[in-house]
Motif scaffolding. Structure first.
Motif, PDB file in Angstrom:
ATOM      1  N   ALA A 100       9.358  65.122  54.385  1.00 32.42           N
ATOM      2  CA  ALA A 100       8.143  64.743  53.663  1.00 32.42           C
ATOM      3  C   ALA A 100       7.653  65.837  52.724  1.00 32.42           C
ATOM      4  N   CYS A 101       7.947  67.098  53.040  1.00 30.02           N
ATOM      5  CA  CYS A 101       7.452  68.211  52.223  1.00 30.02           C
ATOM      6  C   CYS A 101       8.122  68.191  50.852  1.00 30.02           C
ATOM      7  N   ILE A 138       9.182  73.693  54.869  1.00 36.44           N
ATOM      8  CA  ILE A 138       9.168  73.625  56.336  1.00 36.44           C
ATOM      9  C   ILE A 138      10.589  73.768  56.876  1.00 36.44           C
ATOM     10  N   CYS A 143       3.702  63.605  60.140  1.00 35.17           N
ATOM     11  CA  CYS A 143       3.796  64.145  61.504  1.00 35.17           C
ATOM     12  C   CYS A 143       3.257  63.142  62.529  1.00 35.17           C
ATOM     13  N   CYS A 169       3.344  66.012  54.412  1.00 36.34           N
ATOM     14  CA  CYS A 169       3.850  66.427  55.718  1.00 36.34           C
ATOM     15  C   CYS A 169       2.848  66.116  56.815  1.00 36.34           C
ATOM     16  N   CYS A 186       8.412  66.145  59.142  1.00 39.32           N
ATOM     17  CA  CYS A 186       7.717  66.899  58.098  1.00 39.32           C
ATOM     18  C   CYS A 186       8.680  67.501  57.087  1.00 39.32           C
TER      19      CYS A 186
END
Length: 502
Positions: free
Chosen positions: A55-56, A61, A19, A15, A52
């Motif tokens: 991506a997490c 998130i 970003c 994450c 993010c």
């Protein structure tokens, strides 16, 4: 609207690098990344792009307008952690890793790497290797299913954390990746066999056993490790038929890390609430008939030294179907905290301690400054003798010393030790019994602690650094090991042992 981190950090850091405005901290290059219990998003910098979220790897998130009631506390927590703000570069720096310089792939002689173990460290290592041209990876594991503690160590009601296996599936689908499951090194294959057919071998076997509880009576039936219970309710092949006695109203867990809180929470959760999770059917049926109504979680030291993390505590404290209690003989002093997250944890513990009881709900008691003395019973566990402790400081380390004349007995039918994991030797591979790890220098295996490097042998994960960090912490660890392996390959130090086997 800003996005919010809502659970313990897996430390994967995907994450952070996704970003575009560097609003997620700490980043891997910042000194507090290795010790942070969770990341936070600076609400003043977040541009609500959502990069993010995808991506997490554990779905932690969430946009602030989609927080559940139980997650609202994380909105304030992210804001507190981001104040005062620090100056940051426009983007988080991506740590470099060297490239494989030779032309092995196009020459028809790929770099063949064996990885022993199939948990997070192994999969992150495979991912880093397969990003290189001309690399083939074979992952060996003695179990018939992969993913190690990500599969068998995460509580079944933590579905988000368990979803990290989706990332592992993407790694497994890469060209050049092969599994050999159900193969035990030392029984089915020796380390010499691996070396004969591969250019390099990475040992990523984790820390698969627990540290013992060295007190009288620890061997009685009903005295077992929390690790066994976790494996039992997660259907680990070695423990699916374990006998976990649940016929007494009280269970005691010695140790107060995240594993202890996980086990306490599962034992206190109504079986019908677990029915929709990935819990083992055998364990679910046993929990349906459980008589356990109180779980006491013992910590030798005080609240400021609690081993569990802030997000785990917040998650437990938010449960309205559990009567969470705190017993701290010397009180709770937020001023004793070593950092902001620890101060917030003490604030949370103080709030819980001030709550009125919740009669009728299963109870979890976080009891501090209490040390186990003896497990009591004849043919099985009937109780635990404990002693109150006082805290002393030596060389900056806070230690707990039993107070004479303060012993008492807790009646219990189940005593679980949760005092840490420990690595197990791989036959034929150097091992340091003092640390429970494979000795290494920057990921290169040594023939003994402080000794010489073993050509072509590497190590990653908990068997390398000991049982600390989160699932994603293995990513940084794997990068260091792979960087060392690639450096040796570029220097022409690999491939000689494997040449005869091809």
């Amino acid at each position: 609207m800003p996005h919010v981190v809502t659970q313990a950090c897996c430390a994967d850091a995907s994450c952070v690098h996704a970003c575009p405005v560097n609003c997620i901290h700490p980043t891997p290059d910042e000194p507090d990344f290795a010790t942070a219990e969770m990341l936070y998003i600076d609400p003043d910098v977040c541009v609500d792009c959502g990069a993010c979220v995808g991506a997490c790897p554990v779905g932690a998130i969430v946009p602030d307008d989609r927080l559940t009631t139980g997650e609202q506390v994380f909105l304030d927590l992210n804001a507190v952690l981001s104040t005062p703000s620090r100056p940051y570069p426009p983007q988080a720096p991506v740590p470099p890793i060297r490239r494989l310089e030779n032309d092995r792939g196009r020459a028809g002689h790929p770099l063949r790497v064996a990885i022993v173990g199939a948990g997070p460290a192994a999969l992150y290592t495979a991912d880093e290797l397969l990003r290189q041209p001309g690399v083939e990876v074979t992952v060996f594991d003695r179990l018939p299913v992969p993913h190690g503690l990500a599969r068998h160590g995460v509580a079944p009601d933590h579905a988000r954390t368990r979803s990290v296996t989706d990332l592992f599936t993407l790694i497994e689908n890469q060209p050049g990746f092969t599994y050999r499951l159900g193969v035990e090194i030392g029984r089915d294959l020796g380390v010499d066999d691996l070396a004969a057919h591969h250019d390099a071998v990475v040992y990523a076997t984790g820390a698969s056993t627990d540290r013992p509880l060295d007190i009288p009576g620890a061997g009685l039936p009903g005295s077992m490790s929390a690790t066994q219970v976790v494996s039992w309710y997660n259907a680990h092949p070695d423990h699916v038929d374990a006998r976990v006695p649940l016929d007494h109203e009280r269970a005691v867990i010695v140790g107060n890390g995240n594993v202890a809180l996980d086990v306490a929470r599962i034992l206190a959760t109504p079986a019908h609430s677990l029915a929709g999770t990935d819990i083992s059917p055998v364990a679910l049926e046993a929990l349906r008939g459980s008589r356990v109504r109180e779980i006491v979680v013992l910590g030798r030291r005080g609240p400021a030294q609690a081993a569990f993390t802030l997000p785990e505590l917040i998650g437990l404290a938010s449960r309205d179907d559990i009567d969470l209690r705190v017993q701290a003989p010397d009180g709770i002093d937020p001023g004793a905290a070593s950092d902001r997250q620890r101060s917030l944890m003490l604030d949370c513990l103080a709030d819980v301690a001030a709550r009125p009881p919740r009669p009728g709900s299963p109870r979890i008691v976080l009891r501090f400054q209490a040390a186990p003395v003896e497990v009591l019973g004849e043919d099985r566990v009937q109780g635990l003798r404990i002693a109150a402790t006082e805290l002393t400081t030596r060389d900056g380390d806070v230690r707990a010393v039993p107070r004479p004349g303060t012993e008492e007995v807790l009646d219990a039918g189940l005593v679980l030790r949760s005092v840490g994991y420990r690595g197990v030797p791989v036959p034929g591979v150097p091992f340091d019994p003092a640390t429970g790890t494979i000795p290494h220098r920057g990921g290169r295996v040594l023939d003994r602690p402080g000794g010489s490097e073993v050509p072509g042998a590497y190590v990653a994960g908990w068997i390398k650094r000991g049982p600390r960090g989160f699932i994603g912490s293995n990513k940084t660890c794997a990068r260091e090991t792979v960087d060392a392996l690639l450096a040796d390959a570029n220097a022409g130090l690999l491939g000689r042992a494997g040449a005869a086997g091809r």
